[in-house]
Design a protein around this motif. Structure first.
Motif, PDB file in Angstrom:
ATOM      1  N   ASP A  12      -0.310  -0.492 -10.439  1.00 45.85           N
ATOM      2  CA  ASP A  12      -1.396  -0.579  -9.459  1.00 45.85           C
ATOM      3  C   ASP A  12      -1.577  -2.028  -9.004  1.00 45.85           C
ATOM      4  O   ASP A  12      -0.887  -2.944  -9.460  1.00 45.85           O
ATOM      5  CB  ASP A  12      -2.698   0.020 -10.005  1.00 45.85           C
ATOM      6  N   GLY A  64       5.765  -0.446  -0.715  1.00 43.71           N
ATOM      7  CA  GLY A  64       5.096   0.837  -0.875  1.00 43.71           C
ATOM      8  C   GLY A  64       4.399   1.047  -2.204  1.00 43.71           C
ATOM      9  O   GLY A  64       3.727   2.060  -2.392  1.00 43.71           O
ATOM     10  N   ASN A  65       4.545   0.086  -3.137  1.00 41.25           N
ATOM     11  CA  ASN A  65       3.859   0.212  -4.427  1.00 41.25           C
ATOM     12  C   ASN A  65       3.801  -1.161  -5.088  1.00 41.25           C
ATOM     13  O   ASN A  65       4.400  -2.124  -4.606  1.00 41.25           O
ATOM     14  CB  ASN A  65       4.565   1.241  -5.328  1.00 41.25           C
ATOM     15  N   MET A  90      -2.654   2.589  -6.703  1.00 40.75           N
ATOM     16  CA  MET A  90      -1.325   3.058  -6.342  1.00 40.75           C
ATOM     17  C   MET A  90      -0.696   3.650  -7.596  1.00 40.75           C
ATOM     18  O   MET A  90      -1.008   3.219  -8.704  1.00 40.75           O
ATOM     19  CB  MET A  90      -0.456   1.897  -5.833  1.00 40.75           C
ATOM     20  N   ASP A  93       0.859  -1.192   0.000  1.00 38.92           N
ATOM     21  CA  ASP A  93       0.000   0.000   0.000  1.00 38.92           C
ATOM     22  C   ASP A  93       0.887   1.231   0.000  1.00 38.92           C
ATOM     23  O   ASP A  93       1.882   1.282   0.719  1.00 38.92           O
ATOM     24  CB  ASP A  93      -0.905  -0.001   1.242  1.00 38.92           C
ATOM     25  N   ASP A  94       0.512   2.225  -0.815  1.00 41.81           N
ATOM     26  CA  ASP A  94       1.288   3.452  -0.866  1.00 41.81           C
ATOM     27  C   ASP A  94       0.894   4.433   0.236  1.00 41.81           C
ATOM     28  O   ASP A  94       1.591   5.415   0.456  1.00 41.81           O
ATOM     29  CB  ASP A  94       1.154   4.131  -2.242  1.00 41.81           C
ATOM     30  N   ASP A  95      -0.179   4.170   0.953  1.00 47.85           N
ATOM     31  CA  ASP A  95      -0.614   5.023   2.058  1.00 47.85           C
ATOM     32  C   ASP A  95       0.073   4.540   3.336  1.00 47.85           C
ATOM     33  O   ASP A  95      -0.245   3.458   3.850  1.00 47.85           O
ATOM     34  CB  ASP A  95      -2.134   4.959   2.194  1.00 47.85           C
ATOM     35  N   ASP A  96       1.014   5.339   3.837  1.00 49.24           N
ATOM     36  CA  ASP A  96       1.793   4.938   5.005  1.00 49.24           C
ATOM     37  C   ASP A  96       0.918   4.641   6.215  1.00 49.24           C
ATOM     38  O   ASP A  96       1.188   3.693   6.959  1.00 49.24           O
ATOM     39  CB  ASP A  96       2.810   6.027   5.382  1.00 49.24           C
TER      40      ASP A  96
END
Length: 124
Positions: free
Chosen positions: A60, A33-34, A56, A9-12
Motif C-alpha cells: 500500500d 499501478g501499485n 492499494m 494508483d491502482d484505480d485506472d
C-alpha cells in the motif's frame, strides 16, 4: 526526458485523470499501478513529486512511502498521499511513514495540478 511527477494508483480512472491533467499543464508524468511498482519507478525514474494512493492491494501507499524514505541512494521526492482516510490518526500515520502531505479524496484535479506546479517551481 526526466519524469517530474509519478502517479501511483491502482484505480485506472483516477490515475489517468491525474496523468492527463498534469500533462495538459506541461508536466512530464509517469504512472505506476501499485505500491511495489511505484517504489521501483521512483528508484529508476527519480521523480521530484510522487502522488500516491494509500489503499492499494499488495504494497500500500504507506509501505511504499516507508520504503522510498529508507532508500538513501536516491534523491528523495516530495510525497503527496491521496486518500479517503482523513482522520487525524491516519494523517499522523502517513506523516510518520515519510509522507509530506495528505490530500483528501475526492479532490479537484485542477487544485492538485496547481499545487504540483507550485512545488516544482519552488524546487527549481
Amino acid at each position: 526526458m526526466a519524469i517530474s511527477v509519478l502517479v501511483v494508483d491502482d484505480d485506472d480512472d483516477i490515475a489517468m485523470l491525474l496523468v492527463s491533467s498534469l500533462e495538459r499543464a506541461g508536466i512530464t508524468t509517469a504512472r505506476a499501478g501499485n505500491g511495489r511498482e511505484g517504489v521501483d519507478r521512483v528508484r529508476a525514474d527519480r521523480p521530484r513529486i510522487v502522488l500516491m494512493d494509500w489503499m492499494m492491494p499488495g504494497t500500500d501507499g504507506i509501505q511504499a512511502a516507508r520504503e522510498i524514505r529508507r532508500s538513501t541512494d536516491i534523491p528523495q521526492p516530495h510525497i503527496i498521499m491521496l486518500t479517503a482516510r482523513v482522520h487525524s490518526s491516519d494523517q499522523e500515520d502517513a506523516i510518520r511513514a515519510g509522507v509530506d502531505e495528505v490530500v483528501a479524496k475526492p479532490f479537484r484535479p485542477r487544485e492538485v495540478v496547481g499545487h504540483v506546479k507550485e512545488l516544482l517551481e519552488l524546487a527549481s
